[in-house]
Design an enzyme around this catalytic site. Structure first.
Site, PDB file in Angstrom:
ATOM      1  N   SER A 179       0.942  -1.667  -0.312  1.00 12.26           N
ATOM      2  CA  SER A 179       0.181   0.022   0.781  1.00 12.26           C
ATOM      3  C   SER A 179       0.937   1.417  -0.119  1.00 12.26           C
ATOM      4  CB  SER A 179      -0.771  -0.309   0.927  1.00 12.26           C
ATOM      5  OG  SER A 179       0.120   0.795   2.622  1.00 12.26           O
ATOM      6  N   SER A 180       0.257   2.291  -0.239  1.00 13.80           N
ATOM      7  CA  SER A 180       1.138   3.780  -0.180  1.00 13.80           C
ATOM      8  C   SER A 180       1.436   4.010   0.358  1.00 13.80           C
ATOM      9  CB  SER A 180       0.127   4.069  -1.329  1.00 13.80           C
ATOM     10  OG  SER A 180      -0.387   4.762  -2.828  1.00 13.80           O
ATOM     11  N   GLU A 225       7.264   0.147  -5.492  1.00  9.47           N
ATOM     12  CA  GLU A 225       5.977  -0.115  -6.145  1.00  9.47           C
ATOM     13  C   GLU A 225       4.648  -0.867  -5.035  1.00  9.47           C
ATOM     14  OE1 GLU A 225       2.849  -1.921  -7.947  1.00  9.47           O
ATOM     15  OE2 GLU A 225       3.655  -3.527  -7.137  1.00  9.47           O
ATOM     16  N   CYS A 267      -2.567  -4.025  -8.009  1.00 13.43           N
ATOM     17  CA  CYS A 267      -2.419  -3.149  -8.101  1.00 13.43           C
ATOM     18  C   CYS A 267      -2.611  -2.060  -9.157  1.00 13.43           C
ATOM     19  CB  CYS A 267      -0.973  -2.318  -7.974  1.00 13.43           C
ATOM     20  SG  CYS A 267       0.403  -3.230  -9.033  1.00 13.43           S
TER      21      CYS A 267
END
Length: 523
Positions: free
Chosen positions: A237-238, A258, A292
């Site tokens: 996750s970001s 990523e 993603c």
């Protein structure tokens, strides 16, 4: 699995040995299509075990780096051959432990094979350069050198393909690796580790640590403080990526990140609508939207919006959802219960100005909330209705949020500028797609979209092993995986100058100057 059907107990793999301790606790993985089927019991490590693995990797790395690169390439080739020989069993295990449709699992295993095939030859092409010097009797060279120990943390939605993007080039380049797979995929992690080790890796060069997120982060922080990790690779996750980036930054390291995506698919008025629907179906709902690169929002020109939505909703309604072992299913279950719960929370982002399409219900598929045409026993697993949300606007939280599940927004635009604004406005920049018959639209979109990967008349998903993969903005820090581009993540450039003039020659000061008549002018 044992012959009696008892779930295997799987611990970490450190220094060539499987561990049987569980200082971080225990976790049982289940088949999400049949949650009563226990696949394996993970014996989780703690922060100290992660640090131990990093120390073992540090001790093993120097001799592995001294192994000639073509020999390391041969090991990669052997790993690829082993994966190919075990492709059926590995794909079946992926389907069983995370519920991915078998056809997609086969494709994921093929991507591992393709990655090994590509990098096997790179062992003979880790080229440096011979560079001309500005002085006589002097030669300049560049060399790729391994970074050292790479700590790799990967997610469970692509439990073998994405790890291969990191592990294969990292090992080829002469690094030792500590790999932390998703803790809810212990059986896959064990199988994948065995295939790599059986390919010829010396003890300690690849270490696999099963651990939870908090223990991994604490262990990584301690290992960095101790100088045991030189590179971090993270897929997830970001939000966690930001924390990983901060941690690496304290040690002046640049991680390979990523992260998430909110990937747009633009449908221009001249698009082939049937082709666009096909692409939006696969990229939005393949793997139950748990990629993603999954489609976030379809951005459709207002002149074709209604017709596109009609065809898209019909395609989603008629799609087969259910048992992932069937070849005709679009998607199977959610990976595990927490992903289903997260998906259901994202349904709360639906607002009164939205309209829903695509299924006979929303949320979890159950006997009381059935999906028409469902294939299999919905009550046995963690299945979710596909949901199309029409009427998405730039101010909606749904527009800005990565939902990671079978939910796709649809927004309308009037001008090309508006389409680009919608494609970029959420701040993610992983993948983007445009459907058009006009080349100038495709090239203008490529110039202006923020995504690291762009598709024309193709879906937002579908990476190939020899193209760079990665994103920008909230999707990553610009690092790239796959192809020759990933070599820059796992090597550092070292320059060398060799002066054989027998005297000190000073750059920029002892450079020869040839006379020139700079005042010459033609008559």
């Amino acid at each position: 699995m044992s012959g009696s059907g008892t779930p295997a107990r799987i611990g970490s793999y450190i220094g060539g040995k499987w561990r049987d301790d569980a200082p971080g606790g225990r976790l049982t993985s289940v088949d999400p299509a049949r949650t009563s089927d226990e696949v394996a019991e993970a014996l989780l490590g703690d922060a100290a075990q992660f640090v131990e693995a990093c120390r073992v990797a540090r001790d093993a790395q120097r001799s592995w780096a001294a192994t000639p690169a073509p020999v390391r390439g041969r090991v990669v080739e052997q790993i690829g051959r082993l994966v190919e020989a075990n492709a059926h069993a590995l794909a079946a295990l992926v389907t069983r432990e995370i519920g991915k449709p078998l056809a997609e699992s086969r494709g994921e295993v093929q991507e591992v094979i393709d990655t090994c095939s590509f990098f096997a030859g790179e062992g003979r092409r880790l080229y440096g350069q011979t560079v001309p010097s500005e002085m006589t009797d002097k030669q300049l060279f560049t060399f790729r050198v391994p970074v050292g120990v790479a700590a790799i943390v990967t997610a469970g939605n692509f439990p073998v393909a994405v790890p291969s993007w990191y592990l294969v080039p990292a090992l080829l380049c002469g690094n030792a690796v500590v790999w932390k797979p998703a803790e809810y995929t212990p059986a896959i992690a064990e199988a994948f580790t065995e295939l790599f080790v059986r390919g010829g890796l010396p003890d300690g060069v690849l270490n696999t640590v099963l651990a939870g997120g908090a223990a991994t982060f604490d262990g990584l922080a301690t290992a960095l403080d101790a100088g045991l990790v030189d590179k971090i690779g993270f897929t997830g996750s970001s939000a966690v990526g930001v924390r990983i980036g901060e941690l690496a930054g304290h040690h002046l390291q640049n991680p390979c990140l990523e992260l998430g995506g909110k990937n747009p698919l633009v449908v221009m008025p001249d698009a082939d609508l049937d082709l666009a629907v096909e692409g939006a179906l696969f990229s939005g709902f393949g793997t139950a939207g748990q990629r993603c690169t999954s489609l976030g929002t379809v951005i459709v020109h207002e002149s074709v919006h209604d017709e596109f939505l009609r065809r898209y909703a019909a395609a989603v309604r008629s799609a087969v959802i259910g048992d992932p072992t069937r070849d005709d299913v679009l998607y199977g279950p959610m990976i595990n219960a927490r992903f289903l719960e997260s998906f259901e929370r994202h349904l709360d982002l639906v607002r009164p100005h939205h309209t829903l399409h695509g299924s006979t219900g929303t949320g979890r598929i159950t006997a009381d909330n059935p999906r028409e045409g469902f294939a299999g026993d919905a009550g046995a697993g963690l299945y979710a209705h596909p949901t199309i949300v029409d009427g998405v606007r730039a101010e909606d939280e749904l527009y800005r949020s990565e939902t990671f599940g079978p939910i796709v927004g649809v927004a309308a635009f009037g001008t090309f500028d508006q389409a680009v604004e919608l494609a970029n406005g959420h701040g993610y920049g992983l993948s983007a797609s445009i459907y058009t018959s006009t080349p100038v639209h495709a090239f203008r979109f490529r110039e202006r979209v923020s995504a690291g990967m762009v598709s024309v008349n193709n879906s937002t998903s579908g990476a190939e092993a020899h193209l760079p993969f990665g994103g920008n903005g909230r999707s990553g820090n610009g690092s790239r995986q796959s192809g020759v581009w990933v070599l820059d993540q796992f090597t550092r450039w070292q320059s060398m100058n060799w002066d054989y003039a027998g005297k000190l020659q000073k750059a920029q000061m002892d450079t020869a100057q040839l006379p020139a008549d700079v005042d010459f002018r033609l008559p």
